[in-house]
Enzyme design. Structure first.
Site, short mmCIF file in Angstrom:
data_model
loop_
_atom_site.label_atom_id
_atom_site.label_comp_id
_atom_site.label_asym_id
_atom_site.label_seq_id
_atom_site.Cartn_x
_atom_site.Cartn_y
_atom_site.Cartn_z
N THR A 11 0.81 -1.22 0.00
CA THR A 11 0.00 0.00 0.00
C THR A 11 0.84 1.27 0.00
OG1 THR A 11 -0.12 -0.21 2.39
CG2 THR A 11 -2.03 -1.00 1.14
N ALA A 12 2.11 1.16 0.37
CA ALA A 12 2.96 2.36 0.47
C ALA A 12 4.43 1.93 0.49
CB ALA A 12 2.63 3.12 1.75
N ARG A 35 -5.00 -1.74 3.52
CA ARG A 35 -5.71 -0.52 3.12
C ARG A 35 -6.22 -0.65 1.68
NH1 ARG A 35 -1.21 3.71 5.13
NH2 ARG A 35 0.11 2.06 4.31
N TYR A 153 12.27 -4.55 17.83
CA TYR A 153 12.31 -4.40 16.36
C TYR A 153 13.55 -5.09 15.81
CZ TYR A 153 12.61 -2.41 11.72
OH TYR A 153 12.71 -2.27 10.35
C1 8X3 Z 1 14.75 0.55 9.35
C2 8X3 Z 1 16.10 1.09 9.58
O1 8X3 Z 1 17.82 1.95 11.23
O2 8X3 Z 1 15.52 2.67 11.60
O3 8X3 Z 1 14.66 -0.82 9.41
O4 8X3 Z 1 16.17 0.41 12.10
S1 8X3 Z 1 16.38 1.53 11.21
#
Ligand code: 8X3
Length: 254
Positions: A11-12, A35, A153
């Site tokens: 979507t983006a 979306r 993350y």
């Molecule tokens: C995105 C790059 O450096 O913000 O995956 O983790 S960072």
């Protein structure tokens, strides 16, 4: 005959740019995402601009049943997927591990790891039956380096990096290529999602230097999928010229 690519999270950002790049290079495209309006607009654009046939699948990749049903709904022609681009992914929150929000952790784990596995689980048997295929996983510099407050993350992207290697080993005898594309800082909706809609904070991330664009990453994906049959790009780490590591950025050269 045109090849078929399925791109998740189209979507983006990187997903959308990849759909455009592959359509420009004569692919028919399956675009997926949550979306519907953005998917419909992209479908129209790719049809008009590149004469690509486009199928859209509107579902949440975090939901295993929805993911399974979406792939099952494809016709036999559309199921002949040559390239799977596992792009859907996100970062939510930037907190120390002791201030982590469980809900944010779950969104990242559910999308970046479990969603990628749900869709791969559906597409891999199709590729095995056809005796060929190419899976491109969008990882990140965050899968190679762990930075302050990146904790969960970074862990999800490390998991995608490990899954890429695992897929490559397990699918070796099935003639399936597996590639990791690992970008550094790319200006997309990424930081807006990470900072939960705080635009001012998101904009600051890319101030003082030229970040990668979604198109830069799409170019690398196109390079990977356009190599001859005997060549596989295992891993491509792409950074803005102004970025040397996850945390080292030269902001004096905008
Ligand atoms: C995105 C790059 O450096 O913000 O995956 O983790 S960072």
């Amino acid at each position: 005959m045109r090849k078929i690519a399925l791109i998740t999270g189209a979507t983006a950002g990187i997903g959308k740019a990849t759909a455009q790049k592959l359509a420009e290079n004569n692919f028919n495209i399956i675009i997926t995402g949550r979306r519907i309006k953005q998917l419909e607009e992209l479908k129209n654009e790719l049809g008009i601009k590149y004469k690509s046939d486009v199928t859209l699948l509107n579902f949440d990749i975090c939901n295993q049943t929805e993911t399974s049903q979406a792939i099952d709904s494809l016709s036999d022609t559309w199921k002949k997927i040559d390239v799977l681009v596992n792009n859907a992914g996100l970062s939510v929150g930037l907190n120390s591990i002791n201030d982590g929000v469980i809900e944010d952790w779950e969104r990242m784990i559910d999308t970046n790891i479990k969603g990628l596995l749900y869709i791969s689980n559906k597409i891999i048997p199709i590729m095995i039956a056809r005796g060929s295929g190419h899976i491109v996983n969008i990882t990140s510099i965050a899968g190679k380096e762990v930075y302050e407050k990146g904790n969960v993350y970074c862990a999800t992207k490390s998991a995608v990096d490990a899954l890429t290697k695992g897929m490559r080993a397990d699918l070796l005898n099935h003639n399936i290529k597996v590639t990791s594309i690992a970008p550094g800082m790319v200006e997309t909706e990424f930081s807006l999602v990470r900072f939960k809609g705080d635009k001012e904070r998101a904009d600051k991330v890319y101030q003082g230097f030229t970040p990668l664009s979604a198109e830069d990453v799409a170019d690398a994906i196109w390079y990977s999928v356009s190599r001859p049959a005997h060549v596989n790009i295992n891993d491509m780490l792409i950074m803005p010229t102004a970025q040397a590591s996850a945390t080292l950025v030269n902001r004096n050269n905008a």
